[in-house]
Write a protein that holds these residues in place. Structure first.
Motif, short mmCIF file in Angstrom:
data_model
loop_
_atom_site.label_atom_id
_atom_site.label_comp_id
_atom_site.label_asym_id
_atom_site.label_seq_id
_atom_site.Cartn_x
_atom_site.Cartn_y
_atom_site.Cartn_z
N MET B 81 0.88 -1.18 0.00
CA MET B 81 0.00 0.00 0.00
C MET B 81 0.91 1.22 0.00
O MET B 81 1.75 1.37 0.88
CB MET B 81 -0.86 -0.03 1.26
N ALA B 82 0.75 2.08 -1.00
CA ALA B 82 1.62 3.25 -1.10
C ALA B 82 0.91 4.46 -0.52
O ALA B 82 -0.30 4.62 -0.66
CB ALA B 82 1.99 3.49 -2.56
N HIS B 83 1.68 5.31 0.14
CA HIS B 83 1.12 6.52 0.72
C HIS B 83 1.94 7.71 0.27
O HIS B 83 3.16 7.64 0.20
CB HIS B 83 1.17 6.45 2.26
N SER B 84 1.24 8.81 0.03
CA SER B 84 1.96 10.01 -0.36
C SER B 84 1.18 11.22 0.11
O SER B 84 -0.04 11.22 0.08
CB SER B 84 2.12 10.03 -1.88
N SER B 85 1.90 12.25 0.55
CA SER B 85 1.21 13.46 0.99
C SER B 85 1.27 14.52 -0.09
O SER B 85 1.35 15.72 0.21
CB SER B 85 1.86 14.01 2.27
N SER B 86 1.22 14.10 -1.35
CA SER B 86 1.34 15.10 -2.42
C SER B 86 0.17 16.07 -2.43
O SER B 86 0.27 17.14 -2.99
CB SER B 86 1.47 14.40 -3.77
N PHE B 87 -0.92 15.70 -1.73
CA PHE B 87 -2.05 16.64 -1.66
C PHE B 87 -1.67 17.92 -0.93
O PHE B 87 -2.33 18.93 -1.04
CB PHE B 87 -3.26 16.00 -0.97
N LEU B 88 -0.56 17.86 -0.19
CA LEU B 88 -0.14 19.06 0.54
C LEU B 88 0.70 20.00 -0.32
O LEU B 88 0.99 21.12 0.07
CB LEU B 88 0.67 18.68 1.78
N LEU B 89 1.13 19.50 -1.49
CA LEU B 89 1.98 20.32 -2.34
C LEU B 89 1.14 21.36 -3.05
O LEU B 89 -0.02 21.11 -3.39
CB LEU B 89 2.69 19.45 -3.38
N PRO B 90 1.73 22.50 -3.35
CA PRO B 90 1.01 23.47 -4.18
C PRO B 90 0.78 22.88 -5.56
O PRO B 90 1.53 22.03 -6.01
CB PRO B 90 1.96 24.68 -4.28
N LYS B 91 -0.28 23.35 -6.23
CA LYS B 91 -0.76 22.70 -7.43
C LYS B 91 0.32 22.52 -8.49
O LYS B 91 0.39 21.51 -9.15
CB LYS B 91 -1.91 23.51 -8.02
N LEU B 92 1.18 23.51 -8.64
CA LEU B 92 2.19 23.45 -9.69
C LEU B 92 3.16 22.29 -9.49
O LEU B 92 3.74 21.79 -10.43
CB LEU B 92 3.00 24.75 -9.71
N HIS B 93 3.32 21.91 -8.22
CA HIS B 93 4.34 20.92 -7.94
C HIS B 93 3.80 19.51 -7.85
O HIS B 93 4.52 18.60 -7.48
CB HIS B 93 5.04 21.26 -6.61
N GLN B 94 2.54 19.37 -8.16
CA GLN B 94 1.96 18.04 -8.06
C GLN B 94 2.58 17.13 -9.11
O GLN B 94 2.67 17.50 -10.26
CB GLN B 94 0.45 18.10 -8.33
N PRO B 95 3.01 15.95 -8.69
CA PRO B 95 3.53 15.00 -9.69
C PRO B 95 2.45 14.63 -10.69
O PRO B 95 1.27 14.70 -10.37
CB PRO B 95 3.94 13.78 -8.86
N ALA B 96 2.90 14.22 -11.88
CA ALA B 96 1.96 14.02 -12.99
C ALA B 96 0.89 13.00 -12.64
O ALA B 96 -0.27 13.18 -12.93
CB ALA B 96 2.73 13.59 -14.22
#
Lengths: 321, 332
Positions: B81-96
């Motif tokens: 199960m993978a977890h990532s907090s990319s939701f906290l990144l500003p929109k421009l920096h969101q991984p593809a």
């Protein structure tokens, strides 16, 4: 409301100490006769188990009668209300969070005051704010910690120097990274308190709840590591302390300062059997665990709450403003 | 329960029963094991060609597995199960490609965290739980310096409606929010109601991608906090993240091997792992400064607090449900 909810006198079956346990309850316990398949779910308390009730108490555990432990939040009462000679010796530990509004009251009542690292900053800044009618330096010299203990990575240098000049002992323990600041403070207080009997000692901790969750969990773990010492974690909204499974507990409720919302939480180990009296929704040999039922948003209905459980529980009660 | 999957490439695939214990490792409902072995064809009743299943119990399975080391290694490594907090990144920096982008935001009745405007803007759906609507009404405009309340309208306001102010409820109702009054149900907390209705509303094929972010679940009254943490345990098959100004917490169920990708610009370095529900007899981690290696964790003994993330990826595997927490950097 469930139509078949009835109120009957409790049926006490068991040996003498079980009967004593029930005697304290002045209000009759309702026998719950709901069968959920027949009608809409009863609006019972949140997380109450839907199970057939037992009218009689189960026989006591084979381990025999457990010693009683009593708890009281009399330290929260205004100084005029408390009896002159209080049996308890209080110690206050301040951790690195905003001081609750009753911090001066507890500080005055304590015999020992310890700041854990950044807690010294909080006392330095926060006490004058809580006592705006007095001169800042007067407040700071009056509310001076006995010891500042911890790894000294949060306390500001000028705060450390200020208190050091006033005579506060600075106990630098930056070499010990294995225990939390609260653990160090509790160990210090128990090592230095007079007498071998710690049953009169009550350690009041400010700033242990809220903030970083791993700190909060570490602080709750300290309650489990010192089950024989009364340690109470306090915040503006509530207080918590441990009810070790080795004892039956009698919690005296100070209605003027605490309640009505309360809860019993099995942190760390599920409880296969917990029994209470004095709550709006009492537990009766109930199984509690995370993922299942835990008792939250309960209400204290009487001045005395009794709890017996087969595992360590955290008792929490809300504080009035 | 056992099912039989149709014949595939000359081998029969079996699902191992739900709670078979093999050398101390238990497998639960969500992890599926396949045991491939060859069986002679036998005739069943009615003349259809089928298989008479062998009596599969733990010993038989272990014997089969030991013959095939590759299979054993596969089974030992549970589903990841993978977890990532990319939701906290500003929109421009969101991984593809981020599954966590698709999140539902639930707002509970505590002071809004500093980074609320960012969370609000990037959410797929926004739900206010009862008094959470008061918080959005009062505090959002201060945080964004935007006096226009119409820009911050939740899609749903749900709960038992005992904390929300009447004028707030009227305002959001007039602006198009769905008011879901669940006051008849006093058995569950507001967060529980919100999560179960999110789950109910999500079609089955999207359930795996579901992610719920909750603000205001921590701090305040301790019994509320415990009840909110219990919601993570009750809905352990959903990704629910509780957020505060200082940290985030989420559940790492024991059924999976966890890989937590650390976004070091927004989170860390302080972290911790806690066996809140039940003790753990064996937990193993990598990527932390003080890793655990088959360690026992228990309240009253050792728990991992004030740990430090030492790498971009932390892995955790345990025999108990654990709560993971990591501190948040100063986000706005």
């Amino acid at each position: 409301r469930c139509a078949s909810w009835t109120s009957e006198a409790p049926v006490a079956v068991g040996d003498a100490d079980q009967i004593q346990f029930l005697k304290h309850s002045t209000r009759t316990r309702a026998t719950i006769n709901c069968n959920f398949s027949e009608h809409a779910p009863c609006p019972m308390e949140p997380h109450h188990p839907r199970r057939a009730p037992t009218a009689a108490m189960d026989p006591p555990s084979p381990a025999g009668a457990r010693p009683a432990m009593s708890h009281s939040s009399a330290f929260l009462l205004p100084s005029s209300a408390t009896p002159a000679a209080s049996a308890d010796a209080y110690a206050v530990v301040v951790l690195n969070q905003r001081l609750p509004r009753f911090a001066p009251l507890l500080w005055d009542r304590a015999q020992v005051r310890v700041c854990a690292d950044g807690g010294a900053n909080r006392v330095f800044d926060g006490m004058p704010e809580l006592l705006p009618g007095h001169a800042r330096d007067d407040v700071r010299s009056r509310y001076k910690p006995d010891v500042i203990k911890g790894d000294m990575d949060s306390v500001r240098p000028e705060v450390k120097e200020y208190y050091s000049n006033l005579g506060t002992k600075i106990a630098d323990q930056s070499h010990d990274q294995d225990t939390t600041d609260l653990h160090k403070c509790v160990a210090f207080i128990t090592d230095n308190s007079p007498g071998s009997d710690k049953s009169n000692l009550c350690i009041l901790v400010l700033g242990a709840l809220g903030g970083r969750f791993d700190h909060e969990m570490g602080n709750i773990n300290v309650l489990h590591l010192f089950p024989n010492i009364k340690i109470v974690l306090l915040s503006d909204d509530c207080l918590i302390f441990l009810l070790p499974r080795t004892h039956t507990h009698s919690i005296h409720i100070e209605r003027s300062v605490e309640g009505p919302h309360c809860g019993l939480i099995p942190v760390g180990t599920p409880s296969t059997s917990t029994t209470t009296t004095g709550l709006r929704w009492n537990l009766d040999n109930t199984h509690m665990s995370f993922g299942g039922l835990i008792s939250t948003s309960n209400i204290v209905d009487e001045d005395q709450v009794m709890v017996t459980s087969d595992s360590d529980l955290i008792w929490t009660i809300s504080l009035r403003h | 329960m056992r099912w039989r999957i149709p014949f595939l490439a000359g081998k029969w695939l079996w699902h191992i029963p739900c709670n078979t214990k093999i050398s101390g490792i238990s497998y639960f409902k969500t992890s599926v094991l396949s045991l491939a072995h060859e069986q002679p064809l036998r005739r069943r009743r009615g003349g259809r060609i089928g298989i008479l299943p062998p009596r599969l119990d733990a010993r038989v399975i272990r014997d089969y597995l030991q013959e095939d080391k590759m299979l054993w290694r596969t089974i030992r490594s549970m589903e990841v199960m993978a977890h990532s907090s990319s939701f906290l990144l500003p929109k421009l920096h969101q991984p593809a490609k981020t599954p966590a982008n698709n999140y539902t935001l639930v707002v509970l009745n505590q002071q809004l965290p500093r980074f609320m405007p960012r969370l609000w803007a990037q959410a797929k759906m926004r739900i206010c739980a009862d008094g959470g609507a008061n918080r959005i009404f009062d505090e959002m405009s201060q945080m964004t310096n935007d006096l226009d309340r119409n820009r911050y309208i939740p899609e749903i306001v749900e709960g038992d409606m005992d904390s929300i102010r009447p004028e707030v409820k009227r305002f959001y109702s007039s602006q198009g929010s769905k008011i879901s009054d669940k006051s008849h149900n006093q058995e569950t907390t507001d967060l529980h109601k919100c999560i179960s209705s999110i789950r109910h509303r999500t079609p089955d094929h999207e359930k795996a991608n579901l992610c719920v972010l909750v603000t205001g679940a921590l701090g305040g009254r301790f019994d509320h906090e415990a009840a909110n943490i219990n919601v993570l345990y009750v809905f352990s098959d959903m990704r629910i993240v509780l957020l505060s100004d200082d940290c985030l917490i989420q559940l790492l169920p024991k059924t999976h091997h966890h890989e937590i990708y650390i976004e070091s610009s927004v989170e860390g370095p302080h972290c911790g792992i806690f066996p809140i529900g039940a003790p753990s007899t064996s937990t193993t981690t990598t990527g932390l400064k003080w890793n655990l290696s088959d360690a026992e964790m228990r309240f009253g003994s050792m728990i991992s607090t004030s740990n430090i993330v030492d790498s971009d990826k932390v892995t955790v595997q345990s025999d108990a449900d654990l709560l993971w927490t990591i501190s948040l950097r100063n986000l706005t």
